[in-house]
Design a protein around this motif. Structure first.
Motif, short mmCIF file in Angstrom:
data_model
loop_
_atom_site.label_atom_id
_atom_site.label_comp_id
_atom_site.label_asym_id
_atom_site.label_seq_id
_atom_site.Cartn_x
_atom_site.Cartn_y
_atom_site.Cartn_z
N ALA A 91 0.85 -1.19 0.00
CA ALA A 91 0.00 0.00 0.00
C ALA A 91 0.88 1.24 0.00
O ALA A 91 2.09 1.15 0.20
N VAL A 92 0.25 2.37 -0.18
CA VAL A 92 0.90 3.65 0.09
C VAL A 92 0.62 3.98 1.55
O VAL A 92 -0.53 3.97 1.98
N TYR A 93 1.67 4.25 2.28
CA TYR A 93 1.56 4.53 3.72
C TYR A 93 1.66 6.03 3.95
O TYR A 93 2.56 6.70 3.41
N TYR A 94 0.75 6.54 4.76
CA TYR A 94 0.68 7.97 5.08
C TYR A 94 0.77 8.17 6.59
O TYR A 94 0.25 7.38 7.36
N CYS A 95 1.42 9.25 6.98
CA CYS A 95 1.34 9.65 8.38
C CYS A 95 0.39 10.84 8.49
O CYS A 95 0.13 11.56 7.52
N ALA A 96 -0.15 11.02 9.68
CA ALA A 96 -1.12 12.09 9.92
C ALA A 96 -1.03 12.51 11.38
O ALA A 96 -0.52 11.77 12.23
N SER A 97 -1.55 13.68 11.65
CA SER A 97 -1.51 14.21 13.00
C SER A 97 -2.91 14.48 13.53
O SER A 97 -3.86 14.67 12.76
N SER A 98 -3.02 14.51 14.85
CA SER A 98 -4.29 14.81 15.51
C SER A 98 -4.02 15.67 16.73
O SER A 98 -3.13 15.37 17.52
N ARG A 99 -4.81 16.73 16.87
CA ARG A 99 -4.68 17.58 18.06
C ARG A 99 -5.49 17.07 19.23
O ARG A 99 -5.18 17.35 20.39
N TYR A 100 -6.56 16.29 18.94
CA TYR A 100 -7.56 16.09 20.00
C TYR A 100 -7.82 14.65 20.41
O TYR A 100 -8.51 14.43 21.40
N GLY A 101 -7.33 13.68 19.69
CA GLY A 101 -7.62 12.32 20.09
C GLY A 101 -6.88 11.31 19.25
O GLY A 101 -6.19 11.67 18.28
N MET A 102 -7.02 10.03 19.61
CA MET A 102 -6.35 8.95 18.90
C MET A 102 -7.30 8.06 18.13
O MET A 102 -6.90 7.03 17.60
N ASP A 103 -8.54 8.44 18.07
CA ASP A 103 -9.46 7.70 17.22
C ASP A 103 -9.09 7.97 15.77
O ASP A 103 -8.72 9.10 15.42
N PRO A 104 -9.19 6.97 14.89
CA PRO A 104 -8.83 7.22 13.49
C PRO A 104 -9.51 8.43 12.86
O PRO A 104 -8.91 9.13 12.03
N SER A 105 -10.74 8.71 13.25
CA SER A 105 -11.47 9.85 12.69
C SER A 105 -10.92 11.19 13.15
O SER A 105 -11.28 12.24 12.60
N ASP A 106 -10.07 11.20 14.17
CA ASP A 106 -9.50 12.45 14.68
C ASP A 106 -8.33 12.95 13.84
O ASP A 106 -7.91 14.09 13.99
N PHE A 107 -7.81 12.10 12.96
CA PHE A 107 -6.58 12.43 12.26
C PHE A 107 -6.82 13.20 10.97
O PHE A 107 -7.77 12.92 10.23
N GLY A 108 -5.94 14.16 10.71
CA GLY A 108 -5.97 14.92 9.47
C GLY A 108 -4.56 15.36 9.15
O GLY A 108 -3.59 14.78 9.63
N SER A 109 -4.43 16.42 8.42
CA SER A 109 -3.11 16.95 8.06
C SER A 109 -2.23 15.86 7.48
O SER A 109 -1.14 15.58 7.97
N TRP A 110 -2.72 15.25 6.43
CA TRP A 110 -2.02 14.12 5.81
C TRP A 110 -0.73 14.56 5.16
O TRP A 110 -0.68 15.59 4.52
N GLY A 111 0.29 13.74 5.33
CA GLY A 111 1.55 13.99 4.64
C GLY A 111 1.59 13.26 3.32
O GLY A 111 0.68 12.51 2.96
N GLN A 112 2.66 13.48 2.59
CA GLN A 112 2.88 12.74 1.35
C GLN A 112 3.21 11.30 1.69
O GLN A 112 3.97 11.03 2.61
N GLY A 113 2.63 10.36 0.97
CA GLY A 113 2.80 8.96 1.30
C GLY A 113 4.09 8.36 0.78
O GLY A 113 4.81 8.97 -0.02
N THR A 114 4.35 7.14 1.21
CA THR A 114 5.51 6.38 0.75
C THR A 114 5.03 4.98 0.39
O THR A 114 4.26 4.36 1.12
N GLN A 115 5.47 4.48 -0.77
CA GLN A 115 5.00 3.21 -1.28
C GLN A 115 5.73 2.04 -0.63
O GLN A 115 6.98 2.03 -0.56
N VAL A 116 4.96 1.07 -0.17
CA VAL A 116 5.51 -0.19 0.36
C VAL A 116 4.97 -1.32 -0.51
O VAL A 116 3.75 -1.44 -0.67
N THR A 117 5.86 -2.10 -1.07
CA THR A 117 5.46 -3.24 -1.89
C THR A 117 6.11 -4.50 -1.34
O THR A 117 7.33 -4.55 -1.18
#
Length: 120
Positions: A91-117
């Motif tokens: 997949a393409v792997y992305y990191c993201a940040s969250s100010r308010y929680g650790m639920d997946p829906s809390d994350f935004g501010s996506w970075g550029q992804g990196t491909q893992v094969t």
């Protein structure tokens, strides 16, 4: 916060990779950080998240026991150590940040992804 992921590549099944995500923000330590991935033709899915201190960690069931998320607040960087890789981890792997929680829906501010094969 601006994020840049790196460390992806091609690896055989059973192998390992370590992804890094560098943040531009000096206030990096106030953010919860997460890793997500998106395979071709599929929706983006949650992989792992880590608390601001690094003590709290959450993982998707599909990677639990194989992947480890960590962070170094002094380097403004979050890592994803991936061991025992499987072809379905491709997949393409992305990191993201969250100010308010650790639920997946809390994350935004996506970075550029990196491909893992992962080859079988």
């Amino acid at each position: 916060v601006q994020l840049q992921a790196s460390g992806g590549g091609l690896v055989q099944a059973g192998g390992s990779l370590r992804l890094s995500c560098a943040a531009s923000d000096r206030t990096f330590s106030i953010y919860r950080m997460g890793w997500f991935r998106q395979a071709p033709g599929k929706e983006r899915e949650f992989v792992a998240a880590i608390s601001r201190s690094g003590v709290g960690r959450n993982y998707a069931d599909s990677v639990k026991g194989r992947f480890t998320i960590s962070r170094d607040n002094a380097k403004n960087t979050v890592y994803l150590q991936m061991d025992s890789l499987k072809p379905e981890d491709t997949a393409v792997y992305y990191c993201a940040s969250s100010r308010y929680g650790m639920d997946p829906s809390d994350f935004g501010s996506w970075g550029q992804g990196t491909q893992v094969t992962v080859s079988s």
